[in-house]
Design a protein around this motif. Structure first.
Motif, PDB file in Angstrom:
ATOM      1  N   ILE A 171      72.055 129.665 -65.970  1.00 21.84           N
ATOM      2  CA  ILE A 171      73.431 129.206 -65.803  1.00 21.84           C
ATOM      3  C   ILE A 171      73.441 127.713 -66.106  1.00 21.84           C
ATOM      4  O   ILE A 171      72.924 126.915 -65.310  1.00 21.84           O
ATOM      5  N   TYR A 172      73.970 127.349 -67.259  1.00 22.85           N
ATOM      6  CA  TYR A 172      74.005 125.926 -67.635  1.00 22.85           C
ATOM      7  C   TYR A 172      75.305 125.304 -67.139  1.00 22.85           C
ATOM      8  O   TYR A 172      76.392 125.840 -67.374  1.00 22.85           O
ATOM      9  N   THR A 173      75.166 124.168 -66.437  1.00 21.58           N
ATOM     10  CA  THR A 173      76.350 123.557 -65.852  1.00 21.58           C
ATOM     11  C   THR A 173      76.256 122.027 -65.909  1.00 21.58           C
ATOM     12  O   THR A 173      75.415 121.487 -66.638  1.00 21.58           O
ATOM     13  N   ASP A 174      77.137 121.345 -65.145  1.00 19.37           N
ATOM     14  CA  ASP A 174      77.221 119.891 -65.266  1.00 19.37           C
ATOM     15  C   ASP A 174      76.468 119.133 -64.174  1.00 19.37           C
ATOM     16  O   ASP A 174      76.684 117.955 -63.959  1.00 19.37           O
ATOM     17  N   VAL A 175      75.600 119.841 -63.439  1.00 19.84           N
ATOM     18  CA  VAL A 175      74.737 119.171 -62.449  1.00 19.84           C
ATOM     19  C   VAL A 175      73.302 119.649 -62.657  1.00 19.84           C
ATOM     20  O   VAL A 175      73.065 120.626 -63.367  1.00 19.84           O
ATOM     21  N   GLU A 176      72.353 118.967 -61.978  1.00 18.81           N
ATOM     22  CA  GLU A 176      70.924 119.264 -62.192  1.00 18.81           C
ATOM     23  C   GLU A 176      70.487 120.624 -61.648  1.00 18.81           C
ATOM     24  O   GLU A 176      69.407 121.095 -61.971  1.00 18.81           O
ATOM     25  N   GLY A 177      71.310 121.207 -60.793  1.00 14.41           N
ATOM     26  CA  GLY A 177      70.934 122.501 -60.198  1.00 14.41           C
ATOM     27  C   GLY A 177      71.733 122.680 -58.927  1.00 14.41           C
ATOM     28  O   GLY A 177      72.828 122.122 -58.782  1.00 14.41           O
ATOM     29  N   ILE A 178      71.174 123.444 -57.983  1.00 13.71           N
ATOM     30  CA  ILE A 178      71.835 123.638 -56.683  1.00 13.71           C
ATOM     31  C   ILE A 178      71.408 122.485 -55.769  1.00 13.71           C
ATOM     32  O   ILE A 178      70.217 122.227 -55.616  1.00 13.71           O
ATOM     33  N   PHE A 179      72.373 121.836 -55.187  1.00 14.24           N
ATOM     34  CA  PHE A 179      72.113 120.714 -54.287  1.00 14.24           C
ATOM     35  C   PHE A 179      72.352 121.129 -52.840  1.00 14.24           C
ATOM     36  O   PHE A 179      72.982 122.152 -52.578  1.00 14.24           O
ATOM     37  N   THR A 180      71.877 120.272 -51.944  1.00 16.06           N
ATOM     38  CA  THR A 180      72.044 120.546 -50.512  1.00 16.06           C
ATOM     39  C   THR A 180      73.517 120.521 -50.101  1.00 16.06           C
ATOM     40  O   THR A 180      73.882 121.075 -49.070  1.00 16.06           O
ATOM     41  N   THR A 181      74.348 119.838 -50.863  1.00 15.93           N
ATOM     42  CA  THR A 181      75.791 119.992 -50.755  1.00 15.93           C
ATOM     43  C   THR A 181      76.389 119.486 -52.064  1.00 15.93           C
ATOM     44  O   THR A 181      75.645 119.073 -52.965  1.00 15.93           O
ATOM     45  N   ASP A 182      77.708 119.500 -52.176  1.00 13.68           N
ATOM     46  CA  ASP A 182      78.325 119.077 -53.435  1.00 13.68           C
ATOM     47  C   ASP A 182      77.985 117.608 -53.722  1.00 13.68           C
ATOM     48  O   ASP A 182      78.412 116.717 -52.985  1.00 13.68           O
ATOM     49  N   PRO A 183      77.203 117.347 -54.785  1.00 12.55           N
ATOM     50  CA  PRO A 183      76.793 115.959 -55.057  1.00 12.55           C
ATOM     51  C   PRO A 183      77.974 115.050 -55.399  1.00 12.55           C
ATOM     52  O   PRO A 183      77.854 113.834 -55.311  1.00 12.55           O
ATOM     53  N   ARG A 184      79.105 115.652 -55.743  1.00  5.99           N
ATOM     54  CA  ARG A 184      80.282 114.814 -56.023  1.00  5.99           C
ATOM     55  C   ARG A 184      80.786 114.164 -54.742  1.00  5.99           C
ATOM     56  O   ARG A 184      81.349 113.090 -54.772  1.00  5.99           O
ATOM     57  N   LEU A 185      80.583 114.860 -53.623  1.00  2.00           N
ATOM     58  CA  LEU A 185      81.061 114.328 -52.348  1.00  2.00           C
ATOM     59  C   LEU A 185      79.988 113.531 -51.627  1.00  2.00           C
ATOM     60  O   LEU A 185      80.263 112.521 -50.982  1.00  2.00           O
ATOM     61  N   VAL A 186      78.747 113.997 -51.717  1.00  2.00           N
ATOM     62  CA  VAL A 186      77.654 113.322 -51.004  1.00  2.00           C
ATOM     63  C   VAL A 186      76.600 112.903 -52.032  1.00  2.00           C
ATOM     64  O   VAL A 186      75.771 113.707 -52.445  1.00  2.00           O
ATOM     65  N   PRO A 187      76.609 111.628 -52.437  1.00  2.00           N
ATOM     66  CA  PRO A 187      75.677 111.207 -53.481  1.00  2.00           C
ATOM     67  C   PRO A 187      74.201 111.360 -53.080  1.00  2.00           C
ATOM     68  O   PRO A 187      73.349 111.536 -53.941  1.00  2.00           O
ATOM     69  N   GLU A 188      73.901 111.357 -51.770  1.00  2.00           N
ATOM     70  CA  GLU A 188      72.492 111.521 -51.346  1.00  2.00           C
ATOM     71  C   GLU A 188      72.055 112.983 -51.391  1.00  2.00           C
ATOM     72  O   GLU A 188      70.898 113.287 -51.081  1.00  2.00           O
ATOM     73  N   ALA A 189      72.957 113.889 -51.718  1.00  2.00           N
ATOM     74  CA  ALA A 189      72.578 115.307 -51.758  1.00  2.00           C
ATOM     75  C   ALA A 189      71.348 115.467 -52.653  1.00  2.00           C
ATOM     76  O   ALA A 189      71.196 114.770 -53.651  1.00  2.00           O
ATOM     77  N   ARG A 190      70.476 116.411 -52.264  1.00  2.00           N
ATOM     78  CA  ARG A 190      69.209 116.579 -52.971  1.00  2.00           C
ATOM     79  C   ARG A 190      69.199 117.912 -53.698  1.00  2.00           C
ATOM     80  O   ARG A 190      69.656 118.927 -53.163  1.00  2.00           O
ATOM     81  N   LYS A 191      68.656 117.886 -54.906  1.00  2.00           N
ATOM     82  CA  LYS A 191      68.542 119.156 -55.638  1.00  2.00           C
ATOM     83  C   LYS A 191      67.397 119.958 -55.048  1.00  2.00           C
ATOM     84  O   LYS A 191      66.353 119.390 -54.727  1.00  2.00           O
TER      85      LYS A 191
END
Ligand code: ADP
Ligand code: ASP
Ligand code: MG
Length: 600
Positions: A171-191
């Protein structure tokens, strides 16, 4: 030759350059020896634009015409993608949902896949083509175009991977993968490197928009290996696969639904059948209900509160009003301006103090909790929308999700057990057997029904509706090391809240002692308990989104005059607390209702 399915989301095919980049990936895979099927979404914000355009014409577009309109977005992308592949010197052919043979039911805008014919795709692949398939769309038996619901291209991709027995679905998308939460809202979210089907299914269903939750149902049912990857780089992404035994953190992720609404039916008769009527009506309207709370009856009447996505509120209210009239409820109250924030993780099954920590971090930020529900791998809270971002950030940092291994709350000293029901999940073999007999690809899978009669219920009522109450209660319980299973906090009425939870029966006296200090702090609060409850769990895949499972469960219980005291829902299990004396009857009846062998 091994098949690979590659899906490109809207942003990943937004313009000619991105389409070319996506085509290069497909060609690379083809030249690397794979048979390649590419699934494409509508470009950029195309689907949103089409929705807006329809709104300019009418506020009530007919669903059939909406599907006709929305499907054009993907039709445009597949043609462009095929042209881009041709330019790179490979053969490619674009196909609409109908041309592939994606047969769906007739539920326009939310259609479910019945079957997919592989014949044409197999022939085209054999002839050396890259097959470019339109995501999100199918046709019903009358050849009406249908769509699978927003975000549905993920589901097309996993479904194609399932029927083609693909080695991998990317599944190709606009983020590095699945993060611990939405990286748009929480920049510290970890992939994360990998995540289990169950956790991803729960996260997606609770609002993590990165994957369409039904695609994870497919992946789990048909054992499709999924990898979510960035379209713009060579990052490895995240593997979504069966659960591994290693639990590195108690909580895997935080999901949220920003636009959530709550409906309360006030003054219902306290008798079997209330839930059945309500759930049957909501299910008939295909409205999935998430948090469901029924308070312990007072003076013969009960209140039932449930939440729905805010855009479902008008339909849900119509249904609720009709159900309220037939049940002779006193009132129906709708509340908007709410958000739902959930933490999800397998580790919760075996660690005490997770609920306490969640409530502590929210209390520390002065966030009032309106409603709480849990299941074995998640805790959800309903809060004011103005505090949604704060709550997500607070939960993310409170569980140290930015770190690879967060500190785990200690396993409790009281009974040291698993949360009830956590170890009895149906085996993959049993699930595979049930799946092989489904008459439709997206039919429900109910794989097991179990009873746990070793639990007790504790209810605290007359609590003030203030931030910090849940924290005080569950911190006291966690300090004693008692593993809490189901938690339900009701929407407060007249400024008073009620919290119910279940504990192992061997810990009931200990739990009540632990609560003594809390009760002294909140004068007027009352503790009651039921030592002998039965917790019945219906396990399967996609149980919340398949609204009919809840409806059938409540109908069956009502038909046998069994009263439901507590409820929790997840995609993996629906659980009800009933009287322990009725557990055997409930088990027999539910097993026969869902066609499970009663001798197992
Ligand atoms: P596509 O168009 O490729 O299908 P989506 O917009 O549907 O992409 O999904 C990707 C978006 O999902 C990301 O840009 C991100 O903001 C959002 N998202 C929400 N939760 C998560 C999460 N837990 N991990 C990664 N992305 C998430
Ligand atoms: N184009 C559809 C949507 O925007 C389907 C998808 O992108 O998955 O919802
Ligand atoms: Mg998407």
């Amino acid at each position: 030759m091994a098949v690979i399915v590659q899906k490109f989301g809207g942003t990943s095919v937004a313009n000619a350059e991105k389409i070319r980049a996506a085509a290069r990936r497909a060609v690379e895979a083809k030249r690397g020896g794979y048979d390649v099927v590419v699934v494409v979404s509508a470009r950029g914000h195309k689907t949103d634009e089409l929705v807006e355009l329809a709104k300019e014409i009418t506020s009530h577009p007919r669903p059939r015409e909406m599907d006709m309109l929305l499907s054009t977005g993907e039709q445009e992308s597949v043609a462009l993608m095929a042209m881009a592949v041709h330019e790179l010197g490979e053969e490619a052919i674009s196909l609409t949902g109908a041309q592939i043979g994606v047969l769906t039911d007739t539920t326009h805008t939310k259609a479910r896949i019945v079957s997919i014919s592989t014949k044409r795709m197999q022939e085209l692949l054999k002839a050396g083509n890259i097959v470019i398939a339109a995501g999100f769309q199918g046709v019903d038996a009358e050849m009406n175009i249908t769509t699978l619901g927003r975000g549905g291209s993920d589901t097309t991709a996993t479904a194609l991977a399932a029927v083609l027995n693909a080695e991998l679905c990317e599944i190709y998308t606009d983020v590095e993968g699945i993060f611990t939460t939405d990286p748009r809202l929480v920049p510290e979210a970890r992939k994360v490197e990998h995540i289990s089907y169950d956790e991803m299914l729960e996260l997606a269903s609770l609002g993590a928009g990165v994957m369409h939750s039904r695609s994870i149902e497919f992946a789990k049912k048909y054992r499709v290996q999924l990898r979510v990857r960035p379209a713009y780089s060579d990052g490895p992404g995240t593997l979504i696969a069966p659960e591994s035994d290693e639990v590195t953190s108690v909580v895997t992720g935080v999901a949220f639904v920003r636009y959530e609404a709550m409906i309360t039916l006030v003054g219902l008769p306290d008798q079997p059948g209330v839930m059945s009527t309500l759930f049957s009506s909501l299910s008939a309207a295909k409205i999935p209900v998430d948090m469901v709370v029924q308070n312990v009856a007072r003076e013969g009447t009960a209140n039932v509160t449930f939440t729905v996505a805010e855009d479902e509120l008008p339909d849900a209210l119509t249904v609720a009003n009709a159900a309220a009239a037939s049940l002779q409820a006193q009132d129906v109250v709708a509340t908007t301006g709410l958000s739902k924030v959930s933490v999800v993780g397998h580790g919760m099954q075996t660690h005490t103090g997770v609920a306490a920590r969640m409530f502590q971090v929210l209390a520390a930020h002065g966030i009032n909790i309106r409603v709480v529900t849990t299941s074995e791998i998640k805790i959800s809270v309903l809060i004011d929308r103005s505090r949604c971002n704060d709550a997500v950030q607070a939960a993310h940092s409170g569980f140290e999700l930015n770190k690879v291994t967060s500190s785990l709350p200690q396993v409790g000293c009281a009974s040291n057990g698993h949360r009830s029901g956590s170890v009895d999940v149906a085996s993959p073999e049993l699930t595979a057997d049930i799946v092989s007999r489904l008459d439709s690809m997206e039919s429900i899978v109910v794989s097991d029904i179990t009873a746990d009669i070793d639990q007790s219920r504790v209810t605290l009522s007359n609590l003030p509706d203030d931030p910090g109450i849940a924290e005080a209660v569950f911190t006291a319980i966690a300090e004693g090391g008692v593993l809490v299973d189901m938690i339900v906090q009701n929407a407060a009425r007249d400024g008073q809240a009620t919290i119910s939870f279940t504990v192992p029966r061997s810990d009931l006296d200990c739990a009540i002692l632990l609560l003594r200090e809390v009760m002294e702090t909140y004068a007027g609060s009352i503790v009651t308990s039921d030592r002998r409850i039965g917790k019945i769990s219906v396990a399967g895949i996609g149980l919340r989104s398949h609204t009919e499972v809840g409806a059938r469960m409540f109908r069956c219980l009502a038909a046998n005059s069994i009263n439901v005291e507590m409820i929790n829902t997840s995609e993996l299990k629906l659980c009800v607390v009933i009287s322990a004396n009725e557990a055997d009857l409930a088990m027999t009846q539910l097993r026969s209702e869902f066609g499970l062998d009663t001798n197992v």
